[in-house]
Design an enzyme around this catalytic site. Structure first.
Site, PDB file in Angstrom:
ATOM      1  N   HIS A 292     -31.157 -27.685  41.030  1.00  0.00           N
ATOM      2  CA  HIS A 292     -32.727 -27.366  41.035  1.00  0.00           C
ATOM      3  C   HIS A 292     -33.792 -27.677  40.164  1.00  0.00           C
ATOM      4  CE1 HIS A 292     -29.878 -24.094  43.668  1.00  0.00           C
ATOM      5  NE2 HIS A 292     -30.679 -25.213  44.832  1.00  0.00           N
ATOM      6  N   TYR A 466     -32.198 -24.689  35.932  1.00  0.00           N
ATOM      7  CA  TYR A 466     -31.138 -24.230  35.084  1.00  0.00           C
ATOM      8  C   TYR A 466     -29.945 -24.042  35.647  1.00  0.00           C
ATOM      9  CZ  TYR A 466     -35.706 -22.852  32.336  1.00  0.00           C
ATOM     10  OH  TYR A 466     -36.444 -23.388  31.748  1.00  0.00           O
ATOM     11  N   HIS A 467     -30.063 -24.613  36.966  1.00  0.00           N
ATOM     12  CA  HIS A 467     -29.072 -24.745  37.770  1.00  0.00           C
ATOM     13  C   HIS A 467     -27.733 -26.055  37.716  1.00  0.00           C
ATOM     14  CE1 HIS A 467     -31.335 -22.045  39.778  1.00  0.00           C
ATOM     15  NE2 HIS A 467     -31.410 -21.296  38.808  1.00  0.00           N
ATOM     16  N   PRO A 468     -27.417 -27.007  37.388  1.00  0.00           N
ATOM     17  CA  PRO A 468     -26.673 -28.111  36.837  1.00  0.00           C
ATOM     18  C   PRO A 468     -25.298 -27.480  37.701  1.00  0.00           C
ATOM     19  CG  PRO A 468     -26.804 -26.947  34.868  1.00  0.00           C
ATOM     20  CD  PRO A 468     -27.967 -26.444  35.256  1.00  0.00           C
TER      21      PRO A 468
END
Length: 531
Positions: A292, A466-468
């Site tokens: 995201h 911070y959503h890999p």
């Protein structure tokens, strides 16, 4: 050292998985590259803001040069501490939309990955302090609670969002996600309730978990087609540990594919470039990176609104004492209290944007040198980005960072939606009760209205949320890009599973931590034999 199971990574998924395996009577080794989570700032809800730029607690993965972002190299930070991201995130509890999980079932040809099948797991983990119904549970190990602290600026944002036609939504994890409201959070008794505190720490009492911190895993030991252990460095020495059962990778969507490729599990051509013998040619390892992103609108406000200055001088002392005595006040805030989900093209439809209201000036230092003051930052995040990047090896050394190609805005629709979300943010700022306290729009800036200028703004300021995810995705047997099977086994190797956000075929519409925990719970059930 010999154990029943080895869990690589003591973050969100590793904490839950280790706790479940230990609870079933197995001896479990957990190897965490970071350190302990005993820093008091971790337990304070607002404390994570002080840790986001600290290498002791964060990995900072630098992207390759992004030509579509005019040569920028965005940084993707991830947790580097026991509890992983759940120890340094904003504690937001979001599960996504029901429709997010339909592609999971389609990709795996396994209906146990659809929403209806996963919902009981979400409910079973919860100890919710407001909801107890078909969608929410109580009595679980993970406390989900209403925010203790909501500042006036966050409330004004929610009221202004309603003025443009967005309904108030009391539960973003309810029947519909669309609307404006306040997050529920993973906070218990005024303190962060991370995966480590909810799952790992209670399970340590069994005596079945050996947790080692400061351990960088170099490779998985494979013998006769089976993962039997790992090689890792600790205190400058190289050690090995063996597992009689299985090895589970819970290192996250960047470190997990890196470790697999260092072991010889990945695209054969790429491994050959680095002189690594291929054990199993898995072309999907490191591909399908999804994340995201968010694009900001920043405005200054009249003095007295938001959290500017609350961490300085006498106010810092006052707020600290208030928190220590009563567990409330600004220190009890998660820093991003309110939000809106919407489709910028039609506010009556289900959400394509998750918009965060940050009641302060919040921008990465690599994008601007603007000095903090009273202000509001509204970040619009594309809920289901179409852009996909990759993780590849830079060298054959575990000590070196991988090559992370974030590839933000590769899909033109992501850029378009980001700009439309920005326009909605401006509409909200122009409504009361926000309008009368806004003194100046700083970014993109008054008069910056045409699409080309807004595209330039988006490309300059776009950043990770911070959503890999997605770099070792699951799939059915005939899917050559699938890295793991529907029961999370790595294809072509016995005794090895992936149990973190890497396995997501597609990213969900919102913060990913709770869904990552569901993946870990399913991995535990597979390994224990409960499914």
């Amino acid at each position: 050292m010999s154990y029943d199971y080895i869990v690589v990574g003591g973050g969100s998924s590793g904490s839950l998985l280790a706790s479940r395996l230990a609870g079933a009577g197995s001896r479990v080794l957990v190897l965490e590259a970071g350190g302990s989570d005993n820093n008091p700032l971790i337990s304070m809800p607002a404390g994570f803001v002080k840790l986001l730029g600290v290498e002791k607690f964060m990995w900072f993965y630098h992207s390759t040069v992004q030509s579509q972002l005019n040569g920028r190299k965005p940084v993707v930070p991830t947790g580097r501490v026991v509890g992983g991201g759940s120890s340094v995130n904003a504690m937001v509890y979001i599960r996504g939309q029901k429709a997010d999980y339909a592609p999971w079932a389609e990709t795996t040809k396994d209906t146990s990955w659809d929403w209806d099948s996963l919902l009981p797991i979400f409910r079973g983990m919860e100890d919710n302090n407001r909801f107890h119904d078909d969608l929410h549970g109580i009595g679980g190990p993970w406390t989900i609670s209403d925010p203790i602290q909501i500042c006036e600026l966050s409330r004004k944002y929610v009221l202004a969002a309603q003025a443009i036609g967005l309904p108030f939504n009391p539960d973003f994890n309810g029947p519909v996600q669309r609307g404006a409201g306040f997050f529920q959070l993973s906070i218990k008794d005024g303190k962060r309730c991370s995966a480590a505190t909810a799952f790992l720490q209670p399970a340590m009492k069994t005596g079945n978990i050996h947790l080692l911190t400061g351990c960088l895993v170099h490779r998985i030991i494979v013998e006769n087609g089976r993962a039997v252990g790992v090689q890792f460095s600790r205190n400058s020495s190289l050690e090995t540990a063996r597992a009689s059962g299985e090895v589970a990778l819970c290192a996250g969507a960047i470190a997990t594919p890196k470790l697999m490729m260092l072991t010889g599990l990945g695209p054969q051509d790429h491994l050959s470039e680095h002189g690594i013998d291929t054990l199993v040619d898995l072309p999907g390892v490191g591909q399908n990176l999804q994340d995201h992103t968010e694009v900001p609108v920043l405005a200054f406000t009249k003095p007295g609104y938001g959290y500017f200055g609350e961490d300085k001088g006498l106010r810092q002392i006052r707020n600290g004492l208030q928190y220590m005595m009563f567990k409330n006040g600004p220190v009890a805030s998660n820093g991003v209290e309110s939000c809106a989900f919407f489709d910028p093209d039609d506010l009556s439809k289900e959400a394509k944007i998750q918009q965060f209201c940050v009641p302060s000036v919040y921008l990465d230092p690599d994008t601007t040198d603007i000095k903090p003051t009273y202000g509001i930052t509204i970040n619009s995040s594309v809920a289901r980005p179409g852009s996909k990047g990759s993780v590849r090896l830079a060298t054959a050394s575990a000590q070196d960072q991988p090559l992370v190609d974030t590839n933000y805005f590769d899909d033109p629709e992501d850029l378009r939606l980001s700009i439309e979300g920005l326009r909605i943010a401006r509409r909200i700022l122009d409504q009361e009760p926000l309008k009368s306290i806004i003194t100046k729009e700083i970014f993109p800036g008054t008069g910056v209205d045409d699409t080309a200028a807004l595209e330039a703004h988006a490309k300059k300021f776009v950043k990770t949320v911070y959503h890999p995810t997605g770099t070792a995705r699951m799939g059915h047997d005939g899917d050559e890009m699938a890295v793991v099977t529907p029961d999370l086994k790595v294809r072509g190797i016995d005794g090895l599973r992936v149990a973190d956000a890497s396995v997501m075929p597609n990213i969900i519409s919102g913060n990913t931590n709770s869904t990552t925990l569901v993946i870990a719970e399913r991995a535990a059930r597979f390994m224990i034999g409960e499914e």
